[in-house]
Design an enzyme around this catalytic site. Structure first.
Site, PDB file in Angstrom:
ATOM      1  N   ARG A 141     -26.446  38.477  12.510  1.00 39.47           N
ATOM      2  CA  ARG A 141     -26.834  37.455  11.542  1.00 39.47           C
ATOM      3  C   ARG A 141     -27.348  38.149  10.282  1.00 39.47           C
ATOM      4  O   ARG A 141     -27.816  39.297  10.328  1.00 39.47           O
ATOM      5  CB  ARG A 141     -27.923  36.551  12.116  1.00 39.47           C
ATOM      6  N   LYS A 167     -33.075  35.830  16.964  1.00 33.97           N
ATOM      7  CA  LYS A 167     -33.862  34.600  17.003  1.00 33.97           C
ATOM      8  C   LYS A 167     -34.903  34.682  18.109  1.00 33.97           C
ATOM      9  O   LYS A 167     -34.661  35.263  19.171  1.00 33.97           O
ATOM     10  CB  LYS A 167     -32.945  33.400  17.245  1.00 33.97           C
ATOM     11  N   HIS A 230     -22.242  34.419   7.859  1.00 34.78           N
ATOM     12  CA  HIS A 230     -21.998  33.550   9.009  1.00 34.78           C
ATOM     13  C   HIS A 230     -20.502  33.441   9.301  1.00 34.78           C
ATOM     14  O   HIS A 230     -20.085  33.405  10.473  1.00 34.78           O
ATOM     15  CB  HIS A 230     -22.589  32.162   8.754  1.00 34.78           C
ATOM     16  N   ARG A 233     -19.473  36.509  11.114  1.00 37.81           N
ATOM     17  CA  ARG A 233     -19.947  36.434  12.500  1.00 37.81           C
ATOM     18  C   ARG A 233     -18.976  35.602  13.350  1.00 37.81           C
ATOM     19  O   ARG A 233     -18.614  35.989  14.462  1.00 37.81           O
ATOM     20  CB  ARG A 233     -21.348  35.828  12.497  1.00 37.81           C
ATOM     21  N   HIS A 256     -26.655  35.206  21.775  1.00 35.47           N
ATOM     22  CA  HIS A 256     -26.815  33.783  22.077  1.00 35.47           C
ATOM     23  C   HIS A 256     -27.699  33.600  23.314  1.00 35.47           C
ATOM     24  O   HIS A 256     -27.520  34.300  24.311  1.00 35.47           O
ATOM     25  CB  HIS A 256     -25.454  33.127  22.352  1.00 35.47           C
ATOM     26  N   TYR A 265     -16.631  29.586  20.421  1.00 33.45           N
ATOM     27  CA  TYR A 265     -15.651  30.510  19.846  1.00 33.45           C
ATOM     28  C   TYR A 265     -14.303  30.428  20.546  1.00 33.45           C
ATOM     29  O   TYR A 265     -13.341  31.070  20.114  1.00 33.45           O
ATOM     30  CB  TYR A 265     -16.191  31.947  19.892  1.00 33.45           C
TER      31      TYR A 265
END
Length: 282
Positions: A141, A167, A230, A233, A256, A265
Site C-alpha cells: 500500500r 493496517k 492502489h 496493487r 489481507h 482478485y
C-alpha cells in the site's frame, strides 16, 4: 458529549491510520448533518429506522455502491462505539447494499504497465524507478511504501527482504525479487546522506503518500495511463491469480486479514469475458 471527539479518540486508540480516521469522521459528520435536518432529537435517540432512511437517501444519490457501502461501514463502527459507551440503548447495524453488477478489475492492462514502467525507467530517475519496482514487485500500500525505513531493507547477492507495517500496525516481511533488489541497490547509491530513517526522502524529508501519487500521475500523464499505487496493487494481485498462485500466498503478500478480501482478485475482467466469447466455435 462531543461524539466526534470521543469517536476520534477511540479510533486513534485502535491505531487506525490517519486516512482511515479521516474517512470515518467525514462519513459520520455527513450522517450527523443529515440527521440534524431530519429531527430535533439528539443522537442518543437514534433508532434502526434512522439508519435505514439514511441508506435510502444514499441510494437516491448518484454515488457508486462501493462508496455507499464504505459510508455504511463507517457508520456501523460509529454506532457500535456509541453502544459500547452506553450512548445508545440498542446496537444499531445497517446492512450494506448488494450490487448485482460484478466487481470490475481495478488494475492496469499489461500494455499499460509496459508503457508506464518503460517511461519511468527511461527517465533515469533511480528513486522513481525504485518506487515503481517496489510497488509492482510487492503490491504494498502507499502508506506502507512511505513507511519503509532503511533498517527495513535487507539485501544480499541472491535474495532480499522488505519489512512493512500494514493496517492495524501489523508487520509482515516480504521477499523481494531481483528487479526490486536491483532498483533498491541503485537508488541507495545516490540517496543523500541524511538523519532521516525513511527510505524515500526529498529536500524536505520523508515522502508522504501525496508525493507518491503525484509522481505516478506525472509519468501516467505522459503515456496516457491512469495510475495510482492502489491500481498497481490490484495489478499485482490479479497477475498472481493468473499465475495460479494459491490465494493464501497472495493473502500473505498483500497483507489481507481475511481471505475473502483476497478472493476479489479472482474476478473476471471484461477482457477475459470478451476473449472467452470470441474464441467460441460451435
Amino acid at each position: 458529549m462531543d461524539y466526534i471527539q470521543g469517536f476520534e479518540a477511540h479510533l486513534r486508540n485502535k491505531e487506525r491510520s490517519d486516512h482511515t480516521v479521516s474517512c470515518y469522521l467525514r462519513d459520520t459528520l455527513a450522517f450527523m448533518a443529515w440527521y440534524g435536518t431530519k429531527t430535533e432529537y439528539g443522537l442518543e435517540k437514534l433508532i434502526k429506522l434512522d439508519g435505514i432512511d439514511y441508506k435510502k437517501q444514499l441510494l437516491r444519490s448518484d454515488q457508486k455502491v462501493i462508496t455507499i457501502n464504505r459510508k455504511i461501514a463507517s457508520l456501523n463502527v460509529f454506532f457500535k462505539w456509541m453502544h459500547d459507551m452506553d450512548c445508545l440503548k440498542e446496537h444499531l447495524h445497517i446492512d450494506t447494499v448488494r450490487s448485482k453488477i460484478a466487481r470490475q478489475y481495478k488494475g492496469l492492462e499489461d500494455t499499460d504497465i509496459w508503457k508506464l514502467r518503460n517511461e519511468i525507467h527511461r527517465s533515469g530517475n533511480r528513486k522513481h524507478i525504485c518506487m515503481i519496482e517496489i510497488l509492482l514487485g510487492t503490491g504494498v500500500r502507499v502508506s506502507e511504501l512511505v513507511g519503509i525505513r532503511l533498517r527495513d531493507v535487507e539485501l544480499s547477492d541472491r535474495k532480499g527482504t522488505l519489512t512493512v507495517i500494514g493496517k492495524g500496525n501489523a508487520e509482515r516481511m516480504l521477499p523481494i525479487n531481483k528487479d526490486v533488489r536491483k532498483a533498491i541497490v541503485s537508488y541507495l547509491e545516490i540517496r543523500p546522506n541524511s538523519e532521516c530513517e525513511y527510505l524515500f526522502i526529498g529536500q524536505r524529508g520523508a515522502y508522504d503518500r501525496n508525493a507518491i501519487n503525484l509522481i505516478l500521475k506525472k509519468y501516467g500523464d505522459r503515456v496516457k495511463v491512469e495510475v495510482t499505487p492502489h491500481k498497481l496493487r490490484h495489478t499485482l494481485g490479479y497477475h498472481l491469480v493468473r499465475q495460479m498462485t494459491p490465494l493464501t500466498t497472495i493473502q500473505q503478500i498483500l497483507g489481507h486479514d481475511h481471505i475473502t478480501t483476497t478472493n476479489l482478485y479472482t474476478m473476471t475482467t471484461e477482457k477475459d469475458m470478451r476473449e472467452a466469447l470470441e474464441q467460441l466455435e460451435w
